[in-house]
Scaffold this motif. Structure first.
Motif, PDB file in Angstrom:
ATOM      1  N   GLU A  15      22.146  25.282  67.296  1.00 33.61           N
ATOM      2  CA  GLU A  15      21.972  24.999  68.722  1.00 33.61           C
ATOM      3  C   GLU A  15      22.145  23.501  68.971  1.00 33.61           C
ATOM      4  O   GLU A  15      21.865  22.672  68.099  1.00 33.61           O
ATOM      5  CB  GLU A  15      20.592  25.466  69.189  1.00 33.61           C
ATOM      6  CG  GLU A  15      20.508  26.967  69.303  1.00 33.61           C
ATOM      7  CD  GLU A  15      19.172  27.430  69.890  1.00 33.61           C
ATOM      8  OE1 GLU A  15      18.394  26.570  70.362  1.00 33.61           O
ATOM      9  OE2 GLU A  15      18.921  28.641  69.846  1.00 33.61           O
ATOM     10  N   ARG A  65      20.756  28.267  63.853  1.00 36.28           N
ATOM     11  CA  ARG A  65      21.720  28.872  64.801  1.00 36.28           C
ATOM     12  C   ARG A  65      22.685  27.808  65.331  1.00 36.28           C
ATOM     13  O   ARG A  65      23.491  28.103  66.210  1.00 36.28           O
ATOM     14  CB  ARG A  65      20.970  29.517  65.975  1.00 36.28           C
ATOM     15  CG  ARG A  65      20.201  30.777  65.615  1.00 36.28           C
ATOM     16  CD  ARG A  65      19.746  31.509  66.880  1.00 36.28           C
ATOM     17  NE  ARG A  65      18.864  30.707  67.706  1.00 36.28           N
ATOM     18  CZ  ARG A  65      17.526  30.684  67.573  1.00 36.28           C
ATOM     19  NH1 ARG A  65      16.939  31.444  66.661  1.00 36.28           N
ATOM     20  NH2 ARG A  65      16.794  29.933  68.365  1.00 36.28           N
ATOM     21  N   LEU A 110      19.276  16.019  67.824  1.00 37.71           N
ATOM     22  CA  LEU A 110      18.137  15.333  67.218  1.00 37.71           C
ATOM     23  C   LEU A 110      18.469  14.924  65.780  1.00 37.71           C
ATOM     24  O   LEU A 110      18.140  13.814  65.335  1.00 37.71           O
ATOM     25  CB  LEU A 110      16.909  16.239  67.247  1.00 37.71           C
ATOM     26  CG  LEU A 110      15.611  15.608  66.745  1.00 37.71           C
ATOM     27  CD1 LEU A 110      15.235  14.381  67.545  1.00 37.71           C
ATOM     28  CD2 LEU A 110      14.472  16.624  66.770  1.00 37.71           C
ATOM     29  N   GLU A 143      20.672  21.205  70.967  1.00 41.41           N
ATOM     30  CA  GLU A 143      19.552  20.253  71.039  1.00 41.41           C
ATOM     31  C   GLU A 143      19.066  19.821  69.653  1.00 41.41           C
ATOM     32  O   GLU A 143      18.934  18.615  69.379  1.00 41.41           O
ATOM     33  CB  GLU A 143      18.415  20.863  71.850  1.00 41.41           C
ATOM     34  CG  GLU A 143      17.323  19.868  72.181  1.00 41.41           C
ATOM     35  CD  GLU A 143      16.167  20.539  72.902  1.00 41.41           C
ATOM     36  OE1 GLU A 143      15.096  19.926  72.952  1.00 41.41           O
ATOM     37  OE2 GLU A 143      16.330  21.680  73.393  1.00 41.41           O
ATOM     38  N   PRO A 144      18.787  20.778  68.753  1.00 44.70           N
ATOM     39  CA  PRO A 144      18.381  20.338  67.407  1.00 44.70           C
ATOM     40  C   PRO A 144      19.471  19.550  66.693  1.00 44.70           C
ATOM     41  O   PRO A 144      19.165  18.588  65.969  1.00 44.70           O
ATOM     42  CB  PRO A 144      18.105  21.640  66.661  1.00 44.70           C
ATOM     43  CG  PRO A 144      18.185  22.736  67.617  1.00 44.70           C
ATOM     44  CD  PRO A 144      18.704  22.227  68.916  1.00 44.70           C
ATOM     45  N   ILE A 167       9.033  18.983  70.540  1.00 42.50           N
ATOM     46  CA  ILE A 167       9.505  19.164  69.167  1.00 42.50           C
ATOM     47  C   ILE A 167       8.666  18.278  68.267  1.00 42.50           C
ATOM     48  O   ILE A 167       8.599  17.063  68.476  1.00 42.50           O
ATOM     49  CB  ILE A 167      10.995  18.794  69.053  1.00 42.50           C
ATOM     50  CG1 ILE A 167      11.806  19.700  69.960  1.00 42.50           C
ATOM     51  CG2 ILE A 167      11.478  18.902  67.619  1.00 42.50           C
ATOM     52  CD1 ILE A 167      13.236  19.239  70.114  1.00 42.50           C
ATOM     53  N   LYS A 168       8.028  18.853  67.296  1.00 42.96           N
ATOM     54  CA  LYS A 168       7.196  18.061  66.401  1.00 42.96           C
ATOM     55  C   LYS A 168       7.699  18.231  64.982  1.00 42.96           C
ATOM     56  O   LYS A 168       7.514  19.276  64.362  1.00 42.96           O
ATOM     57  CB  LYS A 168       5.744  18.525  66.521  1.00 42.96           C
ATOM     58  CG  LYS A 168       4.785  17.575  65.841  1.00 42.96           C
ATOM     59  CD  LYS A 168       3.355  17.905  66.184  1.00 42.96           C
ATOM     60  CE  LYS A 168       2.415  16.873  65.587  1.00 42.96           C
ATOM     61  NZ  LYS A 168       1.023  17.182  65.846  1.00 42.96           N
ATOM     62  N   ASP A 185       9.291  22.796  75.358  1.00 37.18           N
ATOM     63  CA  ASP A 185       8.592  22.767  74.074  1.00 37.18           C
ATOM     64  C   ASP A 185       8.681  21.384  73.461  1.00 37.18           C
ATOM     65  O   ASP A 185       9.771  20.873  73.242  1.00 37.18           O
ATOM     66  CB  ASP A 185       9.229  23.772  73.101  1.00 37.18           C
ATOM     67  CG  ASP A 185       8.901  25.194  73.510  1.00 37.18           C
ATOM     68  OD1 ASP A 185       7.971  25.359  74.310  1.00 37.18           O
ATOM     69  OD2 ASP A 185       9.591  26.116  73.037  1.00 37.18           O
ATOM     70  N   MET A 203      15.977  27.099  72.269  1.00 36.48           N
ATOM     71  CA  MET A 203      14.904  26.103  72.403  1.00 36.48           C
ATOM     72  C   MET A 203      14.613  25.853  73.887  1.00 36.48           C
ATOM     73  O   MET A 203      15.511  25.633  74.678  1.00 36.48           O
ATOM     74  CB  MET A 203      15.318  24.788  71.754  1.00 36.48           C
ATOM     75  CG  MET A 203      15.471  24.837  70.259  1.00 36.48           C
ATOM     76  SD  MET A 203      13.913  24.991  69.400  1.00 36.48           S
ATOM     77  CE  MET A 203      13.182  23.384  69.701  1.00 36.48           C
ATOM     78  N   SER A 204      13.366  25.864  74.190  1.00 41.21           N
ATOM     79  CA  SER A 204      12.998  25.556  75.565  1.00 41.21           C
ATOM     80  C   SER A 204      12.885  24.041  75.739  1.00 41.21           C
ATOM     81  O   SER A 204      12.399  23.349  74.868  1.00 41.21           O
ATOM     82  CB  SER A 204      11.653  26.235  75.877  1.00 41.21           C
ATOM     83  OG  SER A 204      11.027  25.556  76.924  1.00 41.21           O
ATOM     84  N   GLN A 205      13.332  23.592  76.898  1.00 47.32           N
ATOM     85  CA  GLN A 205      13.262  22.156  77.171  1.00 47.32           C
ATOM     86  C   GLN A 205      11.810  21.691  77.215  1.00 47.32           C
ATOM     87  O   GLN A 205      11.504  20.531  76.973  1.00 47.32           O
ATOM     88  CB  GLN A 205      13.944  21.852  78.509  1.00 47.32           C
ATOM     89  CG  GLN A 205      15.460  21.894  78.446  1.00 47.32           C
ATOM     90  CD  GLN A 205      16.011  20.716  77.681  1.00 47.32           C
ATOM     91  OE1 GLN A 205      15.341  19.752  77.451  1.00 47.32           O
ATOM     92  NE2 GLN A 205      17.271  20.803  77.254  1.00 47.32           N
ATOM     93  N   PRO A 263       8.878  23.022  62.381  1.00 45.14           N
ATOM     94  CA  PRO A 263       8.263  24.222  62.955  1.00 45.14           C
ATOM     95  C   PRO A 263       9.260  25.379  62.829  1.00 45.14           C
ATOM     96  O   PRO A 263      10.485  25.160  62.918  1.00 45.14           O
ATOM     97  CB  PRO A 263       8.038  23.858  64.423  1.00 45.14           C
ATOM     98  CG  PRO A 263       8.384  22.413  64.550  1.00 45.14           C
ATOM     99  CD  PRO A 263       9.191  22.010  63.379  1.00 45.14           C
ATOM    100  N   ALA A 301      16.329  27.494  65.330  1.00 47.13           N
ATOM    101  CA  ALA A 301      17.324  26.980  66.284  1.00 47.13           C
ATOM    102  C   ALA A 301      18.368  26.131  65.574  1.00 47.13           C
ATOM    103  O   ALA A 301      19.557  26.171  65.899  1.00 47.13           O
ATOM    104  CB  ALA A 301      16.613  26.159  67.367  1.00 47.13           C
ATOM    105  N   ASP A 335      10.317  27.737  64.772  1.00 47.13           N
ATOM    106  CA  ASP A 335      11.292  27.974  65.844  1.00 47.13           C
ATOM    107  C   ASP A 335      12.383  26.902  65.856  1.00 47.13           C
ATOM    108  O   ASP A 335      13.551  27.179  66.121  1.00 47.13           O
ATOM    109  CB  ASP A 335      10.599  28.061  67.215  1.00 47.13           C
ATOM    110  CG  ASP A 335       9.842  26.799  67.569  1.00 47.13           C
ATOM    111  OD1 ASP A 335       9.506  26.029  66.638  1.00 47.13           O
ATOM    112  OD2 ASP A 335       9.583  26.568  68.765  1.00 47.13           O
ATOM    113  N   PHE A 336      12.010  25.690  65.528  1.00 46.14           N
ATOM    114  CA  PHE A 336      13.026  24.633  65.460  1.00 46.14           C
ATOM    115  C   PHE A 336      13.968  24.904  64.288  1.00 46.14           C
ATOM    116  O   PHE A 336      15.189  24.737  64.401  1.00 46.14           O
ATOM    117  CB  PHE A 336      12.352  23.270  65.290  1.00 46.14           C
ATOM    118  CG  PHE A 336      13.320  22.125  65.290  1.00 46.14           C
ATOM    119  CD1 PHE A 336      13.716  21.518  66.478  1.00 46.14           C
ATOM    120  CD2 PHE A 336      13.867  21.658  64.096  1.00 46.14           C
ATOM    121  CE1 PHE A 336      14.623  20.469  66.478  1.00 46.14           C
ATOM    122  CE2 PHE A 336      14.776  20.614  64.080  1.00 46.14           C
ATOM    123  CZ  PHE A 336      15.152  20.014  65.272  1.00 46.14           C
TER     124      PHE A 336
END
Lengths: 446, 571
Positions: free
Chosen positions: A50, A48, A56, A52-53, B7-8, B5, B1-3, A39, A45, A41-42
């Protein structure tokens, strides 16, 4: 498969490659070559950096069930063998790695039947019966020693059948010496026939002169190979063209080789050769990349219209991306693959006949310590230049024999080509998903 | 990123799909069966057992047939399936005649049409009972002595000697047709000790007890699987209460499921337990038991915390020390073993003491196996040629506190000494902590074989820990003066002849081990065998140690004046 050691990846080695195609944003996870659509936005991110990504990505980089950890040094049972049956050639190509089969004197005479049979017996004794085996013939020009090819093929087929083995064959030939009996043999067994053909008549004759230096090899090739191309039987015939720095008109070469009746063509750039043979220089790699991608674009357009892909380099890359091919080794050298010299010595690679560092055993068995050292030293995690590269499990450091010629420019070509293939794969798999569910993309050799 | 959201990520190739379908692999050592677990490690028996029902093996006793062994008045078993692909392969390989394959084909076709086939006669070699030909009517008759008949059809089939010819007369029930088939009694295991490929997944477990039925209530056999025991510690609330009763075992089937107050301790007397219908209605109230305690939440395995060594040299140093620790604890365990009285035990204590002796000997043999494993791992590292075996005795062994060590000290099996043994074998601490670091290093840079062998030591160490707790329980029921030769048993005086014999055999043992380990296998096999013979039996260390004990002395091993066997300090 026996794990004989481990080499952890460098902690700083990149875990992923971000890229975009006509259908959107994508992510390649370097370990295990996983591809995802992202996506937007991911993707942003991740760009950037970030946390969290990135976490993952780290989780996705872990081995899945049934996948071999990439840090392992494994020693599988040999499953494929090439027999260097001949020590001479009727052509005199300037860039021949084998020195026309004599390997600078390391292979002065052709292989005997006793040596060939002992090698085949050795292969069959330890191979995994659940997987296909390959017996290949190389040289020199292998058909200089055609009697041995015929005898060894019949023997391997019968002995393999008696053991319940799935034995396949391979031969790399210049095609000029094939006679009717040879063609019958290739048709009757499951032969992968790789024919060295560099382009149309002029270019081919110039690059591949007859042993006396004369032209005419292209005509001989066409005459001898024509019946096989017209009716290949069980054989799979493919052309392999060597590209030197003197001519990057791949489109023209491609068309000429297809016109000769070949169903597909693969190109191999000349990286390592004698001083006048035309090996690519640093400044040549961008030109070669442009020529190869230009040709691949043509094939992609054909594929989007439903036709097959005839450029082997492209077809193989797409297949590997679909499967998620990911390996710490560029080939099976010293692992599942060995090449037997005429004297019965087993080398990790057919290009290294006579090189002491590659001699890992003989028809009586392998020196497992030397093999462990070889496999450890050739693991991609042991290659300093690969530790910062996202493509390390797709390229795996490239041909061992050519590693000493590796330059940033040559690596740039590999990455550029893979980036093109990644984009093309995403677009093709979105528009023509059925292209990747065909059987040939799920089984067979990589 | 919002917690919030979700993630797909959409998989775009086969490798991405694979990852999505695979659980995150554990990046740590989790509790469970050890890597060395084999079929025979399980609790299997010839009744509906806990992990496998061995009767199911016999369903495949005859090549290419699957049978139900059900005696009727006229037959021994029903034929339920034919492995036709196997038959066809055998024909293609020239291992079966066309006539025999036609019989299999006939039976297969009939079974597909629900026609019943039975085995009415069985001829073969029935182990020690020899060659016989049996019909079901033979079983009811008295039969004794050599060449007697097996008692029933299943026992008969079970006794058939593997690989010997077996002939069956098979009969189609209606319309009646008889056919004779001959084949070799099938092999149930392959060359690696794994189940033969003919067995399908689940085939050996298909007839197990159903754990969530009221079998629990009625079964008097008291060998339920460890996660469904008779008694267990109650669930641990969070935070754990400061109440010692939280560690007292309670009835697992108790009718009162309340945890406040804590359930009453289990007693030998029957307590109020769930009744049959209550079990069926409330099966979910019966908690899983892991590590001896009922669990209400998903199990959280302990995190494996071994830190790898920095260099191969550091690994080698610790492996050599680990080998020394194995020898050192062997000294301590043998001293304890031979401090227990062999005779003159008061009534009521003999069985407990004998059990303790047997287990101490078994653990000691285990330590010798560990010594071999550590040397195998060292040899496989190929640091020096020739390999120098690790046979120096550790002067001190790891303590419970990280970084602490205590002196190696052979002593009688007093309660305080058994307590120290328990500490020594405690998982994740002490010796196990040492191996955890070795394993962590090998996981990074070792081979599969090296990793698995070290794992097997750690698994056995955990088992030794449990066994020492049992020994503590058995001996704890008695007065130490009753079972020890003497609480402060002393080593023999210098020059004691029995002691000297023991030392002589001990030195010979070390020499044989050194030679055997150095040569490896197969060259060193004769030395390894000689070493084994030097350990057990009247002419071995066992006999010499018993003689020292009978003379009223503590069994100790003197320092050997040889640098190969000299004491080794901890790193």
């Amino acid at each position: 498969m026996l794990t004989i050691g481990k080499l952890p990846a460098a902690p700083t080695a990149p875990l992923f490659k971000r890229f975009a195609s006509a259908i959107g944003e994508h992510l390649l996870i370097a370990p295990h070559s996983r591809l995802f659509d992202l996506p937007p936005d991911f993707a942003a991110a991740l760009d950037r950096q970030e946390e969290e990504p990135l976490q993952l990505v780290a989780a996705l980089a872990q081995a899945a069930s049934g996948e071999e950890a990439l840090e392992k040094v494994v020693a599988p049972n040999p499953q494929s063998l090439s027999l260097n049956v001949s020590s001479s050639c009727n052509l005199a190509c300037a860039y021949c790695y084998a020195g026309q089969g004599a390997f600078k004197g390391a292979q002065p005479s052709p292989m005997s039947w006793e040596v060939a049979r002992a090698a085949i017996d050795r292969l069959f004794a330890t191979a995994d019966a659940q997987a296909p085996l390959t017996v290949g013939f190389l040289g020199g020009e292998p058909f200089v020693n055609r009697a041995l090819i015929h005898r060894a093929t019949h023997y391997a087929a019968e002995a393999g059948a008696a053991r319940g083995l799935d034995v396949r064959f391979a031969v790399t030939t210049n095609g000029t010496l094939l006679n009717k009996n040879d063609i019958e043999l290739l048709r009757a067994y499951r032969f992968a026939v790789t024919v060295s053909v560099d382009g149309g008549v002029e270019l081919h004759d110039a690059q591949r002169p007859l042993a006396g230096g004369q032209a005419g090899s292209f005509a001989r090739l066409c005459a001898a190979l024509g019946p096989l191309l017209a009716d290949p039987g069980l054989a799979l015939v493919a052309a392999r063209a060597t590209v030197n720095r003197r001519d990057f008109n791949l489109r023209q070469r491609f068309a000429a080789i297809l016109a000769a009746g070949f169903p597909e063509v693969g190109f191999a750039p000349l990286r390592a050769a004698g001083p006048d043979a035309g090996a690519l220089h640093d400044e040549d790699w961008p030109r070669y990349l442009a020529a190869l991608t230009e040709l691949a674009e043509d094939e992609r357009a054909r594929a989007l219209q439903g036709a097959n892909i005839r450029l082997t380099n492209f077809a193989v890359a797409l297949k590997q991306l679909y499967r998620g091919a990911s390996s710490p080794y560029p080939c099976g050298a010293g692992g599942g693959y060995f090449s037997v010299a005429a004297n019965g010595d087993w080398y990790a690679c057919h290009r290294a006949i006579g090189a002491p560092a590659y001699r890992l055993g003989d028809n009586h068995g392998l020196d497992e310590m030397r093999r462990r050292d070889f496999l450890t030293s050739r693991h991609v995690h042991a290659q300093t230049a690969c530790q910062t590269c996202w493509a390390r499990y797709l390229c795996s450091g490239g041909c061992h024999q050519e590693a000493t010629q590796r330059t940033e420019s040559a690596c740039g070509f590999v990455r550029g080509w893979l980036e093109f293939c990644l984009r093309a794969y995403c677009e093709l798999s979105a528009h023509r998903p059925e292209f990747f569910s065909a059987d040939q993309y799920l089984g067979g050799q990589q | 990123m919002s917690q919030q959201d979700p993630i797909k990520l959409i998989p775009r190739n086969a490798a991405a799909l694979r990852r999505g379908q695979s659980q995150v692999s554990a990046a740590r050592l989790v509790t469970g069966n050890s890597a060395a677990t084999r079929l025979e490690s399980g609790v299997g028996n010839c009744f509906p057992g806990l992990e496998c029902d061995l009767r199911n093996l016999e369903r495949r006793f005859f090549p290419f047939l699957e049978v139900d062994i059900v005696e009727t008045t006229v037959s021994l078993a029903n034929i339920v399936a034919v492995d036709m692909p196997g038959v066809q392969s055998a024909v293609a390989a020239g291992q079966m005649t066309a006539a025999l394959s036609a019989i299999y084909q006939l039976i297969n076709n009939d079974l597909a049409q629900n026609r019943r086939w039975v085995i009415e006669q069985l001829t073969g070699t029935f182990g020690p009972l020899g060659n016989q030909s049996l019909r079901v009517t033979d079983f009811g008759l008295p039969s004794i002595g050599d060449g007697r008949r097996p008692p029933d059809a299943w026992t008969a089939i079970r006794m058939l000697t593997e690989g010997t010819p077996v002939t069956i007369i098979a009969r189609r029930v209606s319309p009646t047709v008889r056919r004779t088939l001959t084949g070799a009694r099938a092999r149930y295991l392959d060359d690696n000790g794994a189940l033969a490929k003919m067995f399908s997944p689940g085939e050996l477990t298909q007839s197990l007890c159903s754990p969530w039925t009221h079998d629990f209530r009625d079964c008097g056999c008291y060998y339920w699987a460890t996660n469904h025991p008779d008694i267990a510690k109650p669930p641990l609330p969070s935070p754990p209460p400061d109440d010692p009763d939280i560690n007292v075992e309670v009835s697992w089937l108790r009718a009162n499921r309340s945890l406040t107050p804590l359930p009453a301790p289990a007693t030998p007397r029957e307590s109020a337990e769930l009744r049959h219908y209550e079990i069926n209605a409330q099966w979910q109230a019966l908690n899983f038991v892991l590590e001896g305690r009922e669990s209400l939440a998903p199990y959280q395995p302990g995190i494996f915390s071994g830190e790898p060594f920095a260099t191969p040299a550091e690994l080698e140093t610790h492996l050599r020390y680990a080998a020394g620790v194995e020898l050192a604890v062997l000294h301590e365990y043998l001293a304890a073993l031979y401090s227990l009285k062999l005779t003159g035990l008061p009534a009521g204590s003999a069985e407990d003491v004998m059990a303790a002796q047997a287990e101490l000997l078994r653990i000691s043999i285990g330590e010798m196996r560990h010594l071999r494993i550590v040397n195998d791992v060292l040899a496989s590292m190929r640091i020096t040629t020739p390999f120098v075996p690790a046979l120096r005795v550790a002067a001190s062994v790891p303590g419970v506190q990280p970084g602490a060590f205590r002196q190696t000290q052979p002593r009688p099996a007093r309660p305080d000494v058994i307590e120290e043994f328990i500490a020594l074998e405690q998982p994740s601490l002490s010796v196990d902590g040492l191996y955890a670091k070795i394993l962590a290093t090998l996981e990074q840079s070792g081979t599969d074989e090296q990793e698995q062998t070290i794992r097997s030591i750690m698994s056995e160490g955990e088992e030794h820990f449990e066994t020492f707790k049992f020994i503590q329980e058995w001996l704890g029921a008695h007065n130490p003066n009753d079972y020890l030769l003497a609480p402060n048993l002393a080593p023999p005086p210098a020059g004691n002849a029995l002691h000297q014999t023991l030392q002589q055999r001990y030195r010979a043992l070390l020499q044989q081990l050194f030679d055997g380990y150095q040569q490896g296998l197969p060259a060193g096999a004769a030395n390894i065998n000689a070493a084994r013979n030097l350990m057990l039996g009247a002419n071995g260390i066992q006999g010499a140690a018993e003689a020292v004990a009978r003379a009223g002395f503590l069994v100790v091993f003197d320092t050997v004046n040889d640098p190969r066997f000299a004491p080794i300090d901890h790193p």
